[in-house]
Design a protein around this motif. Sequence first.
Motif, PDB file in Angstrom:
ATOM      1  N   LEU A  64     -10.355  -0.529  -2.458  1.00  0.00           N
ATOM      2  CA  LEU A  64     -11.656  -0.063  -1.983  1.00  0.00           C
ATOM      3  C   LEU A  64     -11.619   1.443  -1.729  1.00  0.00           C
ATOM      4  O   LEU A  64     -12.521   2.169  -2.144  1.00  0.00           O
ATOM      5  CB  LEU A  64     -12.059  -0.810  -0.713  1.00  0.00           C
ATOM      6  N   TYR A  65     -10.553   1.918  -1.077  1.00  0.00           N
ATOM      7  CA  TYR A  65     -10.435   3.364  -0.837  1.00  0.00           C
ATOM      8  C   TYR A  65     -10.356   4.125  -2.165  1.00  0.00           C
ATOM      9  O   TYR A  65     -11.055   5.115  -2.359  1.00  0.00           O
ATOM     10  CB  TYR A  65      -9.219   3.696   0.026  1.00  0.00           C
ATOM     11  N   ALA A  66      -9.513   3.670  -3.082  1.00  0.00           N
ATOM     12  CA  ALA A  66      -9.350   4.356  -4.369  1.00  0.00           C
ATOM     13  C   ALA A  66     -10.681   4.465  -5.100  1.00  0.00           C
ATOM     14  O   ALA A  66     -11.010   5.507  -5.668  1.00  0.00           O
ATOM     15  CB  ALA A  66      -8.322   3.628  -5.230  1.00  0.00           C
ATOM     16  N   THR A  67     -11.461   3.409  -5.061  1.00  0.00           N
ATOM     17  CA  THR A  67     -12.764   3.403  -5.729  1.00  0.00           C
ATOM     18  C   THR A  67     -13.731   4.382  -5.080  1.00  0.00           C
ATOM     19  O   THR A  67     -14.367   5.190  -5.755  1.00  0.00           O
ATOM     20  CB  THR A  67     -13.351   1.979  -5.715  1.00  0.00           C
ATOM     21  N   LEU A 124      -4.720   4.769  -7.712  1.00  0.00           N
ATOM     22  CA  LEU A 124      -4.090   3.890  -6.730  1.00  0.00           C
ATOM     23  C   LEU A 124      -2.815   4.514  -6.159  1.00  0.00           C
ATOM     24  O   LEU A 124      -2.523   4.340  -4.982  1.00  0.00           O
ATOM     25  CB  LEU A 124      -3.761   2.533  -7.357  1.00  0.00           C
ATOM     26  N   THR A 125      -2.093   5.249  -6.985  1.00  0.00           N
ATOM     27  CA  THR A 125      -0.870   5.890  -6.495  1.00  0.00           C
ATOM     28  C   THR A 125      -1.158   6.993  -5.487  1.00  0.00           C
ATOM     29  O   THR A 125      -0.269   7.427  -4.772  1.00  0.00           O
ATOM     30  CB  THR A 125      -0.052   6.474  -7.666  1.00  0.00           C
ATOM     31  N   ARG A 126      -2.399   7.438  -5.419  1.00  0.00           N
ATOM     32  CA  ARG A 126      -2.820   8.472  -4.453  1.00  0.00           C
ATOM     33  C   ARG A 126      -3.713   7.874  -3.365  1.00  0.00           C
ATOM     34  O   ARG A 126      -4.519   8.583  -2.775  1.00  0.00           O
ATOM     35  CB  ARG A 126      -3.579   9.579  -5.187  1.00  0.00           C
ATOM     36  N   SER A 127      -3.569   6.586  -3.151  1.00  0.00           N
ATOM     37  CA  SER A 127      -4.445   5.896  -2.203  1.00  0.00           C
ATOM     38  C   SER A 127      -3.673   5.232  -1.071  1.00  0.00           C
ATOM     39  O   SER A 127      -4.017   4.149  -0.614  1.00  0.00           O
ATOM     40  CB  SER A 127      -5.285   4.850  -2.953  1.00  0.00           C
ATOM     41  N   THR A 128      -2.637   5.895  -0.621  1.00  0.00           N
ATOM     42  CA  THR A 128      -1.867   5.379   0.508  1.00  0.00           C
ATOM     43  C   THR A 128      -2.521   5.816   1.811  1.00  0.00           C
ATOM     44  O   THR A 128      -3.326   6.750   1.835  1.00  0.00           O
ATOM     45  CB  THR A 128      -0.421   5.887   0.471  1.00  0.00           C
ATOM     46  N   LYS A 129      -2.173   5.166   2.892  1.00  0.00           N
ATOM     47  CA  LYS A 129      -2.741   5.548   4.184  1.00  0.00           C
ATOM     48  C   LYS A 129      -2.412   6.996   4.525  1.00  0.00           C
ATOM     49  O   LYS A 129      -3.218   7.688   5.131  1.00  0.00           O
ATOM     50  CB  LYS A 129      -2.232   4.625   5.283  1.00  0.00           C
ATOM     51  N   ARG A 130      -1.243   7.452   4.138  1.00  0.00           N
ATOM     52  CA  ARG A 130      -0.861   8.844   4.411  1.00  0.00           C
ATOM     53  C   ARG A 130      -1.769   9.842   3.704  1.00  0.00           C
ATOM     54  O   ARG A 130      -1.885  10.987   4.120  1.00  0.00           O
ATOM     55  CB  ARG A 130       0.588   9.096   3.993  1.00  0.00           C
ATOM     56  N   GLN A 131      -2.392   9.425   2.617  1.00  0.00           N
ATOM     57  CA  GLN A 131      -3.252  10.320   1.851  1.00  0.00           C
ATOM     58  C   GLN A 131      -4.741  10.132   2.165  1.00  0.00           C
ATOM     59  O   GLN A 131      -5.571  10.858   1.642  1.00  0.00           O
ATOM     60  CB  GLN A 131      -2.980  10.122   0.353  1.00  0.00           C
ATOM     61  N   MET A 132      -5.056   9.177   3.020  1.00  0.00           N
ATOM     62  CA  MET A 132      -6.461   8.950   3.393  1.00  0.00           C
ATOM     63  C   MET A 132      -6.870   9.947   4.469  1.00  0.00           C
ATOM     64  O   MET A 132      -6.048  10.367   5.283  1.00  0.00           O
ATOM     65  CB  MET A 132      -6.633   7.529   3.942  1.00  0.00           C
ATOM     66  N   PRO A 133      -8.144  10.307   4.495  1.00  0.00           N
ATOM     67  CA  PRO A 133      -8.628  11.169   5.572  1.00  0.00           C
ATOM     68  C   PRO A 133      -8.418  10.502   6.935  1.00  0.00           C
ATOM     69  O   PRO A 133      -8.574   9.287   7.076  1.00  0.00           O
ATOM     70  CB  PRO A 133     -10.121  11.311   5.274  1.00  0.00           C
TER      71      PRO A 133
END
Length: 102
Positions: free
Chosen positions: A49-52, A58-67
């Motif tokens: 959902l975040y990646a979309t 998806l490889t850039r959609s980890t919690k560490r990379q989320m706002p």
Amino acid sequence: MSVSADASAALVAYTRGFGWMFLVLVYWMRFADNRSPFGHSRHLDLKTLYATKAHALLTRSTKRQMPAELLSDRPHTHNALDDAIEQAELFHNLVRWTEHSH
């Protein structure tokens, strides 16, 4: 049910794959006759959902990379109830998050 009317429950998790396997192996095989209360199609993966919504890989959609505004302020304790609340907050924030917010 006054909250859900005729709707069915859905499994929402970050990441759904890990949550699904944990629930199958630990709970449903033991306590639910090896049957998921969510069937085979009522699932939502918060990472996807975040990646979309972020237009990210998806490889850039980890919690560490989320706002930061998407994440829970709660400490990550690995306690099942704490983790469920943390993921519920992430889900709530993601549903309300729009492209204009990032």
